[in-house]
Design a protein around this motif. Structure first.
Motif, PDB file in Angstrom:
ATOM      1  N   ILE A 182       0.841  -1.203   0.000  1.00 16.07           N
ATOM      2  CA  ILE A 182       0.000   0.000   0.000  1.00 16.07           C
ATOM      3  C   ILE A 182       0.872   1.247   0.000  1.00 16.07           C
ATOM      4  O   ILE A 182       0.652   2.197  -0.771  1.00 16.07           O
ATOM      5  CB  ILE A 182      -0.944  -0.005   1.219  1.00 16.07           C
ATOM      6  N   PHE A 183       1.881   1.259   0.879  1.00 20.88           N
ATOM      7  CA  PHE A 183       2.793   2.399   0.952  1.00 20.88           C
ATOM      8  C   PHE A 183       3.459   2.632  -0.401  1.00 20.88           C
ATOM      9  O   PHE A 183       3.563   3.763  -0.884  1.00 20.88           O
ATOM     10  CB  PHE A 183       3.858   2.127   2.021  1.00 20.88           C
ATOM     11  N   THR A 184       3.885   1.545  -1.040  1.00 23.15           N
ATOM     12  CA  THR A 184       4.581   1.642  -2.324  1.00 23.15           C
ATOM     13  C   THR A 184       3.658   2.147  -3.426  1.00 23.15           C
ATOM     14  O   THR A 184       4.045   2.999  -4.237  1.00 23.15           O
ATOM     15  CB  THR A 184       5.158   0.273  -2.722  1.00 23.15           C
ATOM     16  N   TYR A 185       2.426   1.627  -3.485  1.00 27.59           N
ATOM     17  CA  TYR A 185       1.470   2.070  -4.510  1.00 27.59           C
ATOM     18  C   TYR A 185       1.220   3.576  -4.412  1.00 27.59           C
ATOM     19  O   TYR A 185       1.227   4.287  -5.425  1.00 27.59           O
ATOM     20  CB  TYR A 185       0.141   1.327  -4.366  1.00 27.59           C
ATOM     21  N   TYR A 187       3.098   5.832  -2.931  1.00 25.16           N
ATOM     22  CA  TYR A 187       4.356   6.551  -3.184  1.00 25.16           C
ATOM     23  C   TYR A 187       4.622   6.695  -4.681  1.00 25.16           C
ATOM     24  O   TYR A 187       4.900   7.794  -5.182  1.00 25.16           O
ATOM     25  CB  TYR A 187       5.499   5.800  -2.503  1.00 25.16           C
ATOM     26  N   LEU A 188       4.517   5.591  -5.396  1.00 26.16           N
ATOM     27  CA  LEU A 188       4.755   5.634  -6.847  1.00 26.16           C
ATOM     28  C   LEU A 188       3.676   6.432  -7.556  1.00 26.16           C
ATOM     29  O   LEU A 188       3.954   7.149  -8.535  1.00 26.16           O
ATOM     30  CB  LEU A 188       4.818   4.211  -7.406  1.00 26.16           C
ATOM     31  N   GLY A 189       2.435   6.337  -7.073  1.00 28.85           N
ATOM     32  CA  GLY A 189       1.347   7.110  -7.660  1.00 28.85           C
ATOM     33  C   GLY A 189       1.562   8.604  -7.503  1.00 28.85           C
ATOM     34  O   GLY A 189       1.342   9.384  -8.446  1.00 28.85           O
ATOM     35  N   LEU A 190       2.028   9.022  -6.326  1.00 23.43           N
ATOM     36  CA  LEU A 190       2.318  10.440  -6.095  1.00 23.43           C
ATOM     37  C   LEU A 190       3.459  10.910  -6.987  1.00 23.43           C
ATOM     38  O   LEU A 190       3.408  12.013  -7.542  1.00 23.43           O
ATOM     39  CB  LEU A 190       2.687  10.671  -4.621  1.00 23.43           C
ATOM     40  N   ALA A 191       4.491  10.076  -7.129  1.00 23.78           N
ATOM     41  CA  ALA A 191       5.637  10.456  -7.971  1.00 23.78           C
ATOM     42  C   ALA A 191       5.210  10.648  -9.423  1.00 23.78           C
ATOM     43  O   ALA A 191       5.604  11.625 -10.079  1.00 23.78           O
ATOM     44  CB  ALA A 191       6.729   9.396  -7.867  1.00 23.78           C
ATOM     45  N   LEU A 192       4.402   9.728  -9.935  1.00 25.94           N
ATOM     46  CA  LEU A 192       3.934   9.831 -11.320  1.00 25.94           C
ATOM     47  C   LEU A 192       3.041  11.052 -11.507  1.00 25.94           C
ATOM     48  O   LEU A 192       3.190  11.805 -12.488  1.00 25.94           O
ATOM     49  CB  LEU A 192       3.176   8.561 -11.711  1.00 25.94           C
ATOM     50  N   ALA A 193       2.115  11.264 -10.566  1.00 23.50           N
ATOM     51  CA  ALA A 193       1.208  12.410 -10.661  1.00 23.50           C
ATOM     52  C   ALA A 193       1.975  13.730 -10.583  1.00 23.50           C
ATOM     53  O   ALA A 193       1.680  14.682 -11.327  1.00 23.50           O
ATOM     54  CB  ALA A 193       0.163  12.343  -9.548  1.00 23.50           C
ATOM     55  N   MET A 249       0.926  13.435   4.301  1.00 23.71           N
ATOM     56  CA  MET A 249      -0.244  12.741   4.852  1.00 23.71           C
ATOM     57  C   MET A 249       0.058  11.261   5.066  1.00 23.71           C
ATOM     58  O   MET A 249       0.946  10.696   4.423  1.00 23.71           O
ATOM     59  CB  MET A 249      -1.433  12.871   3.890  1.00 23.71           C
ATOM     60  N   HIS A 250      -0.698  10.646   5.961  1.00 22.80           N
ATOM     61  CA  HIS A 250      -0.591   9.205   6.140  1.00 22.80           C
ATOM     62  C   HIS A 250      -0.994   8.526   4.843  1.00 22.80           C
ATOM     63  O   HIS A 250      -2.089   8.744   4.326  1.00 22.80           O
ATOM     64  CB  HIS A 250      -1.504   8.758   7.279  1.00 22.80           C
ATOM     65  N   PHE A 251      -0.092   7.718   4.277  1.00 19.86           N
ATOM     66  CA  PHE A 251      -0.380   7.095   2.993  1.00 19.86           C
ATOM     67  C   PHE A 251      -1.568   6.141   3.068  1.00 19.86           C
ATOM     68  O   PHE A 251      -2.218   5.866   2.063  1.00 19.86           O
ATOM     69  CB  PHE A 251       0.855   6.348   2.486  1.00 19.86           C
ATOM     70  N   GLY A 252      -1.849   5.621   4.259  1.00 23.39           N
ATOM     71  CA  GLY A 252      -3.027   4.774   4.425  1.00 23.39           C
ATOM     72  C   GLY A 252      -4.314   5.536   4.186  1.00 23.39           C
ATOM     73  O   GLY A 252      -5.280   4.994   3.631  1.00 23.39           O
ATOM     74  N   LEU A 253      -4.343   6.821   4.582  1.00 27.65           N
ATOM     75  CA  LEU A 253      -5.533   7.649   4.341  1.00 27.65           C
ATOM     76  C   LEU A 253      -5.725   7.888   2.852  1.00 27.65           C
ATOM     77  O   LEU A 253      -6.848   7.823   2.341  1.00 27.65           O
ATOM     78  CB  LEU A 253      -5.399   8.992   5.077  1.00 27.65           C
ATOM     79  N   ILE A 254      -4.621   8.191   2.165  1.00 20.87           N
ATOM     80  CA  ILE A 254      -4.709   8.413   0.716  1.00 20.87           C
ATOM     81  C   ILE A 254      -5.199   7.147   0.018  1.00 20.87           C
ATOM     82  O   ILE A 254      -6.059   7.196  -0.872  1.00 20.87           O
ATOM     83  CB  ILE A 254      -3.339   8.847   0.154  1.00 20.87           C
ATOM     84  N   PHE A 255      -4.678   6.000   0.435  1.00 22.30           N
ATOM     85  CA  PHE A 255      -5.100   4.725  -0.152  1.00 22.30           C
ATOM     86  C   PHE A 255      -6.584   4.472   0.093  1.00 22.30           C
ATOM     87  O   PHE A 255      -7.315   4.050  -0.819  1.00 22.30           O
ATOM     88  CB  PHE A 255      -4.274   3.585   0.439  1.00 22.30           C
ATOM     89  N   MET A 256      -7.055   4.753   1.308  1.00 24.32           N
ATOM     90  CA  MET A 256      -8.457   4.513   1.649  1.00 24.32           C
ATOM     91  C   MET A 256      -9.397   5.431   0.870  1.00 24.32           C
ATOM     92  O   MET A 256     -10.514   5.044   0.529  1.00 24.32           O
ATOM     93  CB  MET A 256      -8.677   4.686   3.154  1.00 24.32           C
TER      94      MET A 256
END
Length: 489
Positions: A182-185, A187-193, A249-256
């Motif tokens: 989840i953390f990796t998804y 993280y990589l999503g933020l980098a691409l965006a 932000m907590h990456f878990g919140l972004i994922f949720m």
């Protein structure tokens, strides 16, 4: 302590660095074999050989003890620093041994402070390597290792529990072996965006990917001497603010939010506290800048104030203003949000907003008890009650963080730092903020600091990135092992 299992796992961390060194070599070749080609190619060969050696000569072992886990984490980071400084050393220029070490540690810990006075003098390939250290460090050298270990492996479970603090894991709402993915998804999503947003806003593709690496890792290395201010673009400023907040932000919140397609996760109490802190401090800083005549318009005051507050709170350290000419009040506010920083479960440093929030809750409960001793009060956060035993480690960490600041300031003063730099530089390094105040502030650098002071700052960076305890544990293990050898002999 099993040296074989430690060496294999640490070897993989070095292979990750070797991979990005090779990508930097390709950047050099693309640019017509720039001046850093030889330095990067030699560094790649050395790092790859050192990383691959344990896989060839050491038998695989899935058994890992608590001591092994701490040593894997500690050595993975330290050896990444050492091999990561090779491209700087071999290229030369301003990179003495201590300067190369400083730049490497600052990069991997995503601190973002620098000894460079002329960043734009570096070839693109070395700039790419410099930003890559942020990208590796933001995700975490151990997290790269966890991504390839089978989810059922006891090594995976133990390292996950050690690399990610209990604070980080609270909002993921999933099993530990999925937390890393989840953390990796995210993280990589933020980098691409971030890359796409910067590119569309007018940055070159090279600048966009370098700044995307920095902003998603909340690091702050830029390809320009003036950082984000070099672009003079309000759009790029706003994009950077948005991604600095997302990265903190907590990456878990972004994922949720994406998993549930709802903004309900943003009702999280700690998130509300963090955003409220950003808003209040930004207003205070903007008002001070306008009333003191530092900024001529309210628009520029709020832009500069909000940007720099987010840069320090997220520990990113990008700049669009020179805080060395700011009044004392906004400078103090920057140091405050830098110590508090973003949420646990993000790439930020500092003590985390979560701990400050819990501290305020604990103070409120203690005041209530003092006024009404017979009352039964408990600390409640988001429907969960926290016992004294659960609160104690957070309060202890805050105390330990302050103790480390005092010790570091004393050492910096002993080795020649001035009072202002010793205090602000220590806080900026231990909190992984990067720029401090004054001559080592948002428009300055650390080149003029004494060599020993630079080294102390790098120790602070490591302590801040690993949240102190793993470093103390690893050092204790090494000392106890050395002592036991003396006893046996």
């Amino acid at each position: 302590m099993n040296l074989k299992v430690i060496s294999r796992n640490v070897g993989f961390a070095l292979l990750v660095s070797a991979l990005f060194m090779f990508l930097s070599v390709l950047v050099s070749v693309k640019n017509g074999n720039d001046s850093a080609l030889a330095a990067l190619l030699i560094s790649f060969i050395i790092t790859f050989t050192a990383g691959a050696f344990p896989f060839i000569f050491v038998r695989k072992n899935s058994v890992i003890t608590l001591k092994d886990g701490y040593m894997i984490i500690f050595l993975s980071w330290v050896l990444s620093f050492i091999f990561g400084m090779l491209p700087y050393l071999l290229w030369g220029g301003p990179f003495t041994v201590i300067n190369a070490w400083f730049e490497s540690v600052s990069g991997f810990t995503t601190t973002g402070s620098s000894i460079l006075e002329n960043i734009e003098a570096l070839p693109d390939s070395l700039l790419f390597w410099r930003s890559s250290t942020h990208f590796i460090g933001g995700l975490g050298v151990v997290v790269f290792l966890l991504l390839i270990i089978p989810s059922s492996s006891p090594v995976r479970l133990r390292l996950t529990n050690m690399e990610l603090s209990s604070l980080s894991k609270q909002s993921y709402n999933t099993r530990a072996n999925k937390t890393v993915h989840i953390f990796t998804y995210v993280y990589l999503g933020l980098a691409l965006a971030a890359f796409l947003a910067y590119w569309i806003a007018g940055m070159s593709a090279f600048d966009a990917i370098n700044h995307a690496f920095s902003v998603c890792a909340t690091g702050g290395f830029s390809t320009r001497n003036l950082s984000i201010a070099a672009y003079g673009s309000p759009v790029i400023n706003i994009i950077t603010i948005i991604f600095m907040i997302l990265g903190s932000m907590h990456f878990g919140l972004i994922f949720m939010i994406f998993a549930t397609r709802s903004i309900r996760p943003l009702k999280n109490k700690v998130f509300k506290f963090y955003i409220s802190t950003l808003a209040i401090v930004s207003i205070i800083v903007a008002l001070s800048l306008k009333t003191e005549g530092i900024e001529q318009t309210w628009g520029s005051a709020f832009m500069s104030g909000t940007f720099q507050v987010c840069a320090y709170a997220s520990t990113t350290g990008f700049a669009i203003a020179d805080n060395s000419i700011w009044p004392l009040l906004p400078c103090v506010m920057l140091m405050f949000v830098g110590i508090q920083c973003g949420m646990a479960g993000s790439t930020t440093g500092g003590v985390k907003s979560d701990r400050i929030f819990y501290l305020f809750k604990a103070i409120k409960r203690q005041v209530t008890r003092s006024v009404n001793p017979s009352s039964v009060t408990k600390i409640r956060v988001g429907g969960k009650y926290f016992s004294d035993e659960e609160m104690f480690p957070h309060v202890l960490y805050l105390t330990l963080f302050l103790v480390m600041i005092v010790l570091s300031v004393v050492l910096c003063l002993m080795f020649g730092a001035n009072n202002y730099n010793a205090l602000s530089g220590t806080i900026a390094s231990l909190a992984n903020v990067g720029p401090a105040l004054g001559e080592i502030g948002s428009a300055g650098n650390y080149s003029a600091e004494p060599s020993m002071v630079k080294f102390i700052y790098t120790l602070d960076m490591l302590l801040g990135r690993l949240e102190i305890y793993p470093v103390v544990a690893a050092v204790s293990i090494m000392l106890s092992r050395k002592q036991s050898r003396k006893t046996e002999s």
